[in-house]
Write a protein that holds these residues in place. Structure first.
Motif, mmCIF file in Angstrom:
data_model
loop_
_atom_site.group_PDB
_atom_site.id
_atom_site.type_symbol
_atom_site.label_atom_id
_atom_site.label_comp_id
_atom_site.label_asym_id
_atom_site.label_seq_id
_atom_site.Cartn_x
_atom_site.Cartn_y
_atom_site.Cartn_z
ATOM 1 N N ASP A 280 0.845 -1.183 0.000
ATOM 2 C CA ASP A 280 0.000 0.000 0.000
ATOM 3 C C ASP A 280 0.891 1.247 0.000
ATOM 4 O O ASP A 280 2.116 1.147 0.048
ATOM 5 C CB ASP A 280 -0.937 -0.022 1.213
ATOM 6 N N PRO A 281 0.313 2.442 -0.064
ATOM 7 C CA PRO A 281 1.154 3.659 -0.093
ATOM 8 C C PRO A 281 2.050 3.818 1.114
ATOM 9 O O PRO A 281 3.034 4.571 1.044
ATOM 10 C CB PRO A 281 0.111 4.788 -0.174
ATOM 11 N N HIS A 282 1.771 3.138 2.212
ATOM 12 C CA HIS A 282 2.593 3.248 3.417
ATOM 13 C C HIS A 282 3.639 2.146 3.519
ATOM 14 O O HIS A 282 4.347 2.049 4.529
ATOM 15 C CB HIS A 282 1.700 3.213 4.661
ATOM 16 N N GLY A 283 3.736 1.273 2.531
ATOM 17 C CA GLY A 283 4.732 0.219 2.538
ATOM 18 C C GLY A 283 4.305 -1.053 3.228
ATOM 19 O O GLY A 283 5.128 -1.958 3.408
ATOM 20 N N ASN A 284 3.026 -1.161 3.604
ATOM 21 C CA ASN A 284 2.526 -2.369 4.250
ATOM 22 C C ASN A 284 1.990 -3.345 3.202
ATOM 23 O O ASN A 284 1.416 -2.925 2.192
ATOM 24 C CB ASN A 284 1.412 -2.026 5.238
ATOM 25 N N PRO A 285 2.147 -4.661 3.431
ATOM 26 C CA PRO A 285 1.570 -5.624 2.482
ATOM 27 C C PRO A 285 0.051 -5.488 2.445
ATOM 28 O O PRO A 285 -0.624 -5.568 3.468
ATOM 29 C CB PRO A 285 2.003 -6.979 3.044
ATOM 30 N N ALA A 286 -0.476 -5.269 1.251
ATOM 31 C CA ALA A 286 -1.926 -5.148 1.066
ATOM 32 C C ALA A 286 -2.525 -6.438 0.543
ATOM 33 O O ALA A 286 -3.634 -6.808 0.936
ATOM 34 C CB ALA A 286 -2.240 -3.996 0.116
ATOM 35 N N SER A 287 -1.801 -7.130 -0.328
ATOM 36 C CA SER A 287 -2.291 -8.389 -0.875
ATOM 37 C C SER A 287 -1.105 -9.176 -1.420
ATOM 38 O O SER A 287 0.000 -8.643 -1.581
ATOM 39 C CB SER A 287 -3.333 -8.156 -1.979
ATOM 40 N N TYR A 288 -1.365 -10.462 -1.706
ATOM 41 C CA TYR A 288 -0.335 -11.362 -2.220
ATOM 42 C C TYR A 288 -0.839 -11.987 -3.511
ATOM 43 O O TYR A 288 -1.997 -12.433 -3.593
ATOM 44 C CB TYR A 288 -0.013 -12.463 -1.202
ATOM 45 N N LEU A 289 0.024 -12.016 -4.521
ATOM 46 C CA LEU A 289 -0.294 -12.633 -5.802
ATOM 47 C C LEU A 289 0.185 -14.078 -5.770
ATOM 48 O O LEU A 289 1.392 -14.330 -5.647
ATOM 49 C CB LEU A 289 0.374 -11.873 -6.947
ATOM 50 N N VAL A 290 -0.738 -15.029 -5.857
ATOM 51 C CA VAL A 290 -0.440 -16.451 -5.735
ATOM 52 C C VAL A 290 -0.801 -17.131 -7.043
ATOM 53 O O VAL A 290 -1.942 -17.020 -7.518
ATOM 54 C CB VAL A 290 -1.221 -17.089 -4.558
ATOM 55 N N LEU A 291 0.172 -17.829 -7.623
ATOM 56 C CA LEU A 291 -0.090 -18.577 -8.852
ATOM 57 C C LEU A 291 -1.006 -19.758 -8.563
ATOM 58 O O LEU A 291 -0.883 -20.412 -7.515
ATOM 59 C CB LEU A 291 1.227 -19.074 -9.452
ATOM 60 N N LYS A 292 -1.905 -20.035 -9.475
ATOM 61 C CA LYS A 292 -2.811 -21.164 -9.278
ATOM 62 C C LYS A 292 -2.087 -22.499 -9.356
ATOM 63 O O LYS A 292 -2.510 -23.471 -8.712
ATOM 64 C CB LYS A 292 -3.929 -21.115 -10.322
ATOM 65 N N ASP A 293 -1.024 -22.572 -10.125
ATOM 66 C CA ASP A 293 -0.247 -23.807 -10.265
ATOM 67 C C ASP A 293 1.194 -23.539 -9.870
ATOM 68 O O ASP A 293 1.718 -22.430 -10.060
ATOM 69 C CB ASP A 293 -0.295 -24.329 -11.710
ATOM 70 N N HIS A 294 1.824 -24.568 -9.331
ATOM 71 C CA HIS A 294 3.234 -24.459 -8.965
ATOM 72 C C HIS A 294 4.083 -24.351 -10.227
ATOM 73 O O HIS A 294 3.838 -25.060 -11.213
ATOM 74 C CB HIS A 294 3.645 -25.683 -8.143
ATOM 75 N N PRO A 295 5.102 -23.478 -10.261
ATOM 76 C CA PRO A 295 5.935 -23.364 -11.474
ATOM 77 C C PRO A 295 6.633 -24.661 -11.854
ATOM 78 O O PRO A 295 6.987 -24.842 -13.025
ATOM 79 C CB PRO A 295 6.956 -22.281 -11.097
#
Length: 590
Positions: A280-295
């Motif tokens: 977020d604008p304050h440097g806090n984690p807002a969300s995480y992008l998680v792949l649906k399948d393992h690479p």
């Protein structure tokens, strides 16, 4: 922003040095033309412009005078103080300075001298470690000034994860160290004690949370996250709904591998996303992008489908080693080269032992070339059989190969390597090696004190980063489903947790008798409490006292005394009687 700097004069005799320089020039004859001076310059020496500014001191410093006091200046949107000083010197050297800004004699010459010193690196701090010499140049060649996220970029972390997983999978010491760390930190699992003051509500929440934790396998998943933090650098867990749970609360903790939390290619250039962590604008984690399948899975697709998980539904555990760090590196990273060295040395010792055990040798002759020895084929191999006598060709001898590898130092080398490996995890050697043969009571207890202190730090970190968010989500769902909304303070979805504490498994003392005496002494002089003493054993003091009260009530009901209910070891008493009989018999024989 205000920067304070000094003009940095050479000293109080700058004018005298200029006079001596002019004096030497007059006695040497005719001065060289500018073209000749350019040809006489040493390689790498910067050119000096000619003009009336040559040989004059700094402005405001008379000949034979001293440097002025520090000058304070206010600069907007400027870099550092050292760059400001360089800009000031460049302005003195510049030839296009307006005529309205007078220059004192010699300021351009001194400014050029300072610029030359700064560019050559002669002006440096007085730290030995800051010196670069031919001896340490290669050692510090990989030192850089990258930021925390740039140093731990996705490619670097991927390489470290793969190598750490390989060592843990193939090295028994690495596997044992990681397993021991997870078992000592989590143990059989944390236990909740509510401290709201409403006894019936507290007991109900504690009982239901224990049943839910057993249903979802919370202790096992926390151990998995702790192992992932050691070998992968970070542990991820998603708080999701699991309808298959046999409990009114359908909340579940699903561990994720760090490979799945990453930025897809079409969003990798977003400056607010650090490898799957959206800020977020304050440097806090807002969300995480998680792949649906393992690479690394067979179902991996090139479109890189992903889902965005809010930060409040994600448990992210890693060790923050630098400010501004958002992803973790394996905790055993400093030990990875040491594991490889230990394996290589072990293989070398085994090869030397095999060579010594095998009847291998070389055929040689002492006769000169063209002598009486029978000719044989060079580099030919001779098969040797066990329990057989062989004849050698005429004039030839056989000598067995003797390995000169110092296998006698293998044990000490192995001990030192394991000690260095375990140090990055604050683990003593005897726990990492599973061997306390060289320890005495005092040294073993001293090493364990340092180790268990780091374990308590890990437990406090896990309670804050994992258990408290899990408890907040669990209380929200349980309070709504069980009708305890008024008992649990809430503020929207961001819950305010009620007073509580976590209990972990206690550590066993190496000498229980001494520990019991020390415990009784502390309780006697009121330097501790029953709550603290039970907490050191990972127990709830209220539950233990209730159990003790039930035991005493049953003793009175059955008509038993305290001494009659204390268990005794019949084997020990029989052994003691047998020893006394033997001693009596020995004394009678004497």
């Amino acid at each position: 922003m205000a920067f304070f700097y000094w003009p940095s004069p050479t000293g109080s005799n700058g004018g005298q040095q200029d006079d001596r320089r002019e004096h030497r020039g007059r006695h040497r004859g005719k001065r060289a033309r500018p073209e000749e001076r350019k040809r006489r310059r040493r390689p790498g020496q910067p050119a000096q412009p000619e003009g009336p500014d040559r040989g004059r001191p700094l402005p405001g410093i008379p000949e034979g005078g001293t440097a002025p006091a520090p000058v304070a200046a206010v600069h907007e949107n400027q870099p550092t103080g050292s760059l400001l000083l360089i800009d000031w010197l460049k302005n003195l050297v510049a030839t296009d300075t307006p005529a309205t800004e007078p220059k004192s004699p010699g300021d351009a010459a001194l400014a050029r001298r300072y610029l030359q010193l700064v560019r050559s690196g002669a002006l440096s701090a007085s730290y030995d470690a800051a010196d670069t010499t031919p001896d340490n140049r290669r050692h510090w060649a990989r030192a850089d000034g990258l930021s925390a996220d740039a140093a731990a970029n996705p490619e670097v972390r991927r390489t470290l994860r793969n190598r750490a997983r390989y060592e843990v999978a193939n090295n028994s010491y690495a596997r044992g160290i990681v397993l021991t760390l997870a078992n000592d930190t989590v143990g059989t699992g944390p236990r909740l004690q509510m401290l709201t003051g409403r006894k019936s509500v507290d007991r109900t929440i504690e009982r239901e949370f224990a049943l839910w934790a057993d249903e979802v396998g919370l202790a096992e998943k926390l151990r998995t996250l702790r192992m992932a933090r050691a070998q992968d650098g970070e542990g991820f867990g998603v708080l999701a709904t699991n309808p298959a749970l046999d409990h009114p609360v359908k909340l579940d903790l699903r561990p994720l591998e760090a490979d799945r939390v990453t930025s897809p290619l079409h969003v990798a250039d977003n400056e607010n996303i650090v490898d799957g962590v959206k800020l977020d604008p304050h440097g806090n984690p807002a969300s995480y992008l998680v792949l649906k399948d393992h690479p690394g899975a067979d179902t991996w697709n090139r479109f890189q489908d992903f889902i965005s998980i809010p930060a409040r539904s994600m448990v992210h555990m890693f060790r923050t080693e630098r400010p501004g760090q958002h992803r973790g590196v394996p905790e055993i990273t400093p030990a990875l080269p040491l594991f490889a060295q230990l394996r290589r040395f072990t293989l070398a010792v085994i090869s030397a032992a095999e060579a010594a055990a095998d009847f291998a040798g070389i055929v040689y002759t002492d006769t000169p070339p063209g002598g009486d020895s029978e000719p044989i084929e060079p580099m030919d191999l001779v098969e040797l059989e066990r329990n057989m006598l062989l004849t050698m060709p005429g004039g030839w001898k056989m000598s067995q190969i003797e390995p000169a590898q110092p296998a006698t130092t293998y044990g000490e080398f192995k001990r030192q390597i394991l000690n260095e490996i375990a140090r990055c995890l604050n683990m003593p050697f005897n726990i990492a090696a599973g061997n306390s043969s060289g320890y005495n009571y005092a040294s073993g207890r001293l090493d364990h004190q340092t180790y268990y202190k780091s374990i308590r730090v890990d437990q406090a970190f896990m309670a804050r980063s994992a258990l408290d968010p899990i408890l907040a989500a669990w209380l929200w769902e349980f309070s709504v489903g069980a009708g305890f909304v008024d008992a649990v303070p809430t503020s929207g979805y961001r819950r305010i947790l009620p007073a509580h504490q976590w209990f972990w498994d206690g550590t066993e003392h190496v000498d229980p008798a001494k520990e019991a005496k020390a415990q009784a002494k502390r309780l006697e002089n009121h330097t501790t409490t029953l709550a603290h003493e039970y907490a050191r054993q990972g127990k709830d003091w209220e539950a233990e006292l209730r159990q003790r009260a039930r035991e005493k009530e049953l003793q009175r009901e059955l008509g038993l005394t305290e001494t009659e209910t204390i268990p005794t070891n019949e084997d020990d008493s029989d052994l003691k009687n047998r020893v006394e009989e033997l001693e009596d018999g020995a004394s009678e024989n004497d």
